[in-house]
Design a protein around this motif. Structure first.
Motif, PDB file in Angstrom:
ATOM      1  N   VAL A   1       0.785  -1.487   0.387  1.00 26.15           N
ATOM      2  CA  VAL A   1       0.130   0.049   0.063  1.00 26.15           C
ATOM      3  C   VAL A   1       0.674   1.292   0.149  1.00 26.15           C
ATOM      4  CG1 VAL A   1      -1.727   1.705   1.598  1.00 26.15           C
ATOM      5  CG2 VAL A   1      -1.715  -1.394   1.241  1.00 26.15           C
TER       6      VAL A   1
ATOM      7  N   GLY B   1     -13.280   1.397   2.017  1.00 22.77           N
ATOM      8  CA  GLY B   1     -13.808   0.127   1.438  1.00 22.77           C
ATOM      9  C   GLY B   1     -14.486  -0.252   0.324  1.00 22.77           C
TER      10      GLY B   1
ATOM     11  N   THR C   1     -12.083   0.369  -3.119  1.00 23.06           N
ATOM     12  CA  THR C   1     -11.413  -0.083  -3.008  1.00 23.06           C
ATOM     13  C   THR C   1     -11.535  -1.192  -3.820  1.00 23.06           C
ATOM     14  OG1 THR C   1     -10.197  -0.831  -0.949  1.00 23.06           O
ATOM     15  CG2 THR C   1      -9.515  -2.714  -2.221  1.00 23.06           C
TER      16      THR C   1
ATOM     17  N   TRP D   1     -12.212  -0.855  -7.239  1.00 25.02           N
ATOM     18  CA  TRP D   1     -11.309  -0.819  -8.051  1.00 25.02           C
ATOM     19  C   TRP D   1     -10.894  -1.972  -8.676  1.00 25.02           C
ATOM     20  CZ3 TRP D   1      -8.163   1.977 -10.970  1.00 25.02           C
ATOM     21  CH2 TRP D   1      -7.864   3.568 -10.954  1.00 25.02           C
TER      22      TRP D   1
ATOM     23  N   ASP E   1     -11.882   9.004  -6.696  1.00 26.26           N
ATOM     24  CA  ASP E   1     -10.909   9.895  -5.629  1.00 26.26           C
ATOM     25  C   ASP E   1     -10.434  11.315  -6.361  1.00 26.26           C
ATOM     26  OD1 ASP E   1     -10.487   7.166  -5.200  1.00 26.26           O
ATOM     27  OD2 ASP E   1      -8.680   6.117  -7.095  1.00 26.26           O
TER      28      ASP E   1
END
Length: 312
Positions: free
Chosen positions: A195, A203, A206, A209, A301
């Motif tokens: 990371v 979360g 994630t 992605w 993001d």
């Protein structure tokens, strides 16, 4: 559903600039909180971001296949976190080399210019990171037909040798590289590992992605893949690069891979994109909706990271 704009390089370049710039600046700002950086350090980080964005834009504009995958690689959170340090331009140069070598077939003056530009980009990557020397394998694809092999190897092997020369030189000294990536933990420190973000992402990002990286290769199955021999060759080069990156960590006095981070492995990903990117069918630039998943993953993001930066 087919989307006419998603196969256009301008679409991906503008999406990368619009979504990548705020995220890069936010991560750089987060890395500066609690510090009193000099003007030179700030300029160095901004220069790193400019180089990362400029090279990334060139890669997306020049690629003829694999644009969605290149966009996902460049907008991956760990890539954006490394953008203002020395690892960002290295990753963008590797992506640019793959983009320059993406046309099939690659003939004529444009083909020679693309191959020479890719050799220069790879040489700069190898100069900064000698473990990325297997990227030179991209210069040997697409494999020439039987009747043209002698001429093709005569043109490509000298370029590959020139691109490998920097591996015989010492790595770039820290004084010649941009400032270190903001907020990255030192090797072996808590929060290190794979990371490379100065702040943990929520979360749900994630999960978004994960979908953006896993769904498009399965859903976008239109167009021909490169020949099996090229896929095997480039995959083998990527595995060799992985071994060269992991070996120093495993042989370190402390042992283990505690200092390995995602940014150490990301420059190898363009080889796999070049190996498995499908060609277009006909002249249509349209792609189906799963091609937009990387954009949908990068959009949060660009919003969440600036909000975290403002709170910091």
């Amino acid at each position: 559903m087919r989307l006419p704009v998603t196969g256009d390089g301008r679409f991906w370049a503008l999406a990368f600039l619009g979504l990548g710039l705020p995220a890069c600046l936010a991560l750089a700002w987060i890395g500066l909180t609690g510090e009193t950086p000099s003007a030179l350090a700030v300029c160095g980080r901004l220069a790193g971001i400019a180089a990362f964005l400029g090279l990334g834009l060139a890669a997306l504009a020049l690629a003829t296949r694999g644009r969605a995958a290149l966009f996902a690689l460049l907008c991956f959170p760990a890539s954006l976190a490394a953008a203002s340090g020395p690892d960002g331009p290295v990753l963008a140069l590797a992506a640019l080399a793959a983009a320059l070598l993406s046309p099939r077939p690659m003939t004529g003056r444009h083909g020679s210019a693309r191959r020479a530009g890719a050799a220069l980009a790879i040489a700069l990557v190898v100069l900064a990171r000698p473990a990325c020397a297997p990227l030179v394998g991209m210069l040997l694809v697409p494999f020439p037909p039987p009747g043209r092999r002698v001429r093709a190897w005569r043109e490509r092997l000298p370029l590959a040798a020139l691109a490998l020369l920097p591996a015989l030189l010492p790595a770039l000294p820290p004084a010649l590289l941009p400032a270190a990536s903001p907020g990255l933990p030192p090797p072996g420190a808590a929060g290190g590992g794979l990371v490379s973000l100065p702040v943990p992402l929520p979360g749900f990002l994630t999960g978004v992605w994960a979908a953006a990286l896993l769904v498009p290769p399965v859903a976008l199955r239109r167009g021909p893949l490169p020949p099996p021999a090229e896929r095997l060759w480039l995959s083998g080069c990527a595995l060799l690069g992985l071994w060269l990156a992991v070996l120093p960590q495993a042989l370190a006095p402390a042992g283990g891979l505690g200092g390995m981070q995602a940014r150490d492995l990301l420059p190898l990903a363009p080889m796999l994109i070049l190996a498995f990117a499908r060609g277009r069918i006909g002249t249509a630039a349209a792609l189906r909706w799963p091609a937009l998943l990387p954009v949908l993953a990068a959009a949060p993001d660009a919003v969440v990271l600036p909000m975290i930066a403002l709170r910091a």
